[in-house]
Write an enzyme that holds these catalytic residues in place. Structure first.
Site, PDB file in Angstrom:
ATOM      1  N   ARG A  19       0.877  -1.257   0.099  1.00  0.00           N
ATOM      2  CA  ARG A  19      -0.032  -0.062   0.067  1.00  0.00           C
ATOM      3  C   ARG A  19       0.914   1.263   0.181  1.00  0.00           C
ATOM      4  O   ARG A  19       0.153   2.338   0.075  1.00  0.00           O
ATOM      5  CB  ARG A  19      -1.108   0.120   1.089  1.00  0.00           C
ATOM      6  CG  ARG A  19      -2.074  -0.969   1.326  1.00  0.00           C
ATOM      7  CD  ARG A  19      -3.129  -0.746   2.126  1.00  0.00           C
ATOM      8  NE  ARG A  19      -4.074  -1.885   2.080  1.00  0.00           N
ATOM      9  CZ  ARG A  19      -5.244  -1.976   2.764  1.00  0.00           C
ATOM     10  NH1 ARG A  19      -5.336  -1.218   3.837  1.00  0.00           N
ATOM     11  NH2 ARG A  19      -6.165  -2.613   2.673  1.00  0.00           N
TER      12      ARG A  19
ATOM     13  N   VAL B 248       6.074   2.604  -3.419  1.00  0.00           N
ATOM     14  CA  VAL B 248       6.549   1.747  -4.322  1.00  0.00           C
ATOM     15  C   VAL B 248       5.748   0.362  -4.272  1.00  0.00           C
ATOM     16  O   VAL B 248       5.365  -0.117  -5.497  1.00  0.00           O
ATOM     17  CB  VAL B 248       7.931   1.547  -4.087  1.00  0.00           C
ATOM     18  CG1 VAL B 248       8.610   0.442  -5.036  1.00  0.00           C
ATOM     19  CG2 VAL B 248       8.616   2.716  -3.938  1.00  0.00           C
TER      20      VAL B 248
ATOM     21  N   TYR C 134      19.265   4.888   8.692  1.00  0.00           N
ATOM     22  CA  TYR C 134      18.721   4.248   7.461  1.00  0.00           C
ATOM     23  C   TYR C 134      19.786   3.717   6.561  1.00  0.00           C
ATOM     24  O   TYR C 134      19.500   2.280   5.870  1.00  0.00           O
ATOM     25  CB  TYR C 134      17.826   5.271   6.852  1.00  0.00           C
ATOM     26  CG  TYR C 134      16.742   4.794   5.807  1.00  0.00           C
ATOM     27  CD1 TYR C 134      15.645   3.970   5.798  1.00  0.00           C
ATOM     28  CD2 TYR C 134      17.274   5.041   4.440  1.00  0.00           C
ATOM     29  CE1 TYR C 134      15.228   3.604   4.887  1.00  0.00           C
ATOM     30  CE2 TYR C 134      16.541   4.574   3.187  1.00  0.00           C
ATOM     31  CZ  TYR C 134      15.372   3.789   3.773  1.00  0.00           C
ATOM     32  OH  TYR C 134      14.526   3.418   2.423  1.00  0.00           O
TER      33      TYR C 134
ATOM     34  N   LYS D 180      19.920  -0.484   5.363  1.00  0.00           N
ATOM     35  CA  LYS D 180      19.574  -0.901   3.804  1.00  0.00           C
ATOM     36  C   LYS D 180      21.019  -1.694   3.295  1.00  0.00           C
ATOM     37  O   LYS D 180      20.855  -2.604   2.490  1.00  0.00           O
ATOM     38  CB  LYS D 180      19.361   0.110   2.737  1.00  0.00           C
ATOM     39  CG  LYS D 180      17.857   0.916   3.365  1.00  0.00           C
ATOM     40  CD  LYS D 180      16.695  -0.221   2.852  1.00  0.00           C
ATOM     41  CE  LYS D 180      15.516   0.206   3.196  1.00  0.00           C
ATOM     42  NZ  LYS D 180      14.531  -0.838   2.923  1.00  0.00           N
TER      43      LYS D 180
ATOM     44  N   HIS E  64       9.338  12.882   1.862  1.00  0.00           N
ATOM     45  CA  HIS E  64      10.557  13.293   0.939  1.00  0.00           C
ATOM     46  C   HIS E  64      10.317  14.751   0.369  1.00  0.00           C
ATOM     47  O   HIS E  64       9.218  15.184   0.351  1.00  0.00           O
ATOM     48  CB  HIS E  64      10.729  12.249  -0.017  1.00  0.00           C
ATOM     49  CG  HIS E  64      11.425  10.790   0.596  1.00  0.00           C
ATOM     50  ND1 HIS E  64      10.560   9.621   0.247  1.00  0.00           N
ATOM     51  CD2 HIS E  64      12.429  10.715   1.179  1.00  0.00           C
ATOM     52  CE1 HIS E  64      11.215   8.881   1.028  1.00  0.00           C
ATOM     53  NE2 HIS E  64      12.301   9.159   1.392  1.00  0.00           N
TER      54      HIS E  64
END
Length: 364
Positions: free
Chosen positions: A20, A23, A144, A148, A187
């Site tokens: 949802r 991306v 972050y 990743k 963002h």
């Protein structure tokens, strides 16, 4: 490299984690458009990916053939600076649970979505995949980025030790339908668009439009039913006025932006046509950097982006920049040579994408 024939069964059960989000929703839509008939998704209320027991029970029940891990705890410079612990522990936990259970349940193919913030602050531009871990990260999003990097190394390590087929893709800055337009935690592009749109509403004296906007997306508990004084005071805290908008930083950093639906298409392309062995150079003993940059290979300044948005919205007030606020990394351009060699290229340019997003924002 020639494109391999599509080997994916259209009836394969594909779990899209984060279906949802910006991306994930685009990936779901892309898969449906290509005829995949057995898609599985769970909202956060249905499945908390931080809960390892719940994730294991989900995999026990569903037994997906493929997994696309698009779920993540994300945000802009302000959020990354303020909530550093959340960004590292939540993302590590999500990745640990989903990738770990994918391995335990024999998932045939997994695509992990990271971010180009994994690259060093001072990486040579454009950033090649082999720039990873060559020098320090940007401080503002270091937690972050480390999470990743851990995710892509999990994929790489499982492949090397167990022969799995997990692919890590690193998208550039994304924008598109279902984006997050929160004035603090989103963002740069969607936050900028909302600020300029609300300033335009104030400039035109259209408080009804401002109230409608806040009804759809309340800010700090304030919705459209608040007093005009409270609304104007709220907007002023985010630099939104009738005659000007104040944006963070100097406006000089360069950024690359990719339309989210194209990121989705690239992700599905990788799932269908690319295997881990395709990304391993022959004759190399120490295999690393097998991830794939996903982007346009084009960039623009934050200041120019603001002008594109201003033109799209039709705002004729002033755009100001607050140089006391952080810029973040000054330049972040991906080298997309590997992606192009695999056979995928972007089509939506920034001006068209901004127009599409503004239309979606007003009509969503």
């Amino acid at each position: 490299m020639p494109i391999k024939t599509d080997s994916m069964d259209k009836s394969a059960k594909i779990y899209v984690a984060g279906h949802r989000g910006l991306v994930g929703s685009a990936i779901w839509k892309n898969l449906e458009s290509k005829g995949y008939t057995s898609l599985v998704g769970r909202s956060h209320s249905e499945l908390d990916l931080l809960d390892g027991v719940a994730v294991r029970e989900f995999f026990d029940r569903e037994r997906p053939d493929c997994v696309i891990l698009a779920a993540a705890h994300v945000g802009g410079i302000m959020a990354n600076s303020l909530y550093r612990a959340d960004f590292i522990w939540q993302n590590l936990q999500i990745q640990q649970n989903v990738i770990g259970e994918s391995f335990r349940h024999g998932v045939k193919k997994l695509v992990f979505l990271g971010s180009t913030c994994i690259y060093p602050r001072d990486a040579a531009q454009p950033m090649r995949e082999d720039a990873l871990l060559t020098s320090p990260l940007e401080w503002t999003n270091e937690p972050y980025a480390i999470a990743k990097i851990a995710g892509l190394k999990m994929c790489e390590s499982f492949n090397l030790q167990y022969g799995t087929n997990y692919i890590a893709v690193m998208p550039t800055n994304l924008y598109g339908p279902n984006d997050n337009f929160h004035l603090e935690n989103s963002h740069v592009l969607p936050a900028m668009m909302r600020k300029i749109y609300l300033a335009d509403c104030l400039r035109r004296g259209d408080m009804d439009a401002v109230r409608k906007d806040l009804d759809k997306r309340p800010v700090n508990g304030i919705g459209g039913d608040a007093s005009e004084e409270a609304i104007r005071e709220l907007l002023s805290r985010y630099g939104i006025f009738a005659d000007h908008v104040t944006l963070w930083g100097t406006g000089t950093p360069l950024r690359e932006f990719l339309w989210s639906e194209e990121m989705a298409d690239a992700t599905v392309f990788v799932m269908e046509h690319v295997d881990f062995k395709d990304l391993c150079p022959a004759g190399v003993k120490e295999i690393r950097n097998c991830h794939i940059n996903i982007g346009t290979g084009k960039e623009t300044t934050i200041s120019n982006l603001a002008q594109i948005i201003r033109s799209t919205v039709g705002y004729d007030g002033e755009i100001r920049f607050d140089a006391s606020k952080p810029d973040g990394t000054m330049r972040k351009l991906t080298d997309v040579t590997k992606l192009h060699s695999l056979g995928w290229h972007h089509k939506v340019e920034l001006e068209e994408g901004v127009r599409r997003l503004f239309d979606w924002y007003r009509n969503s």
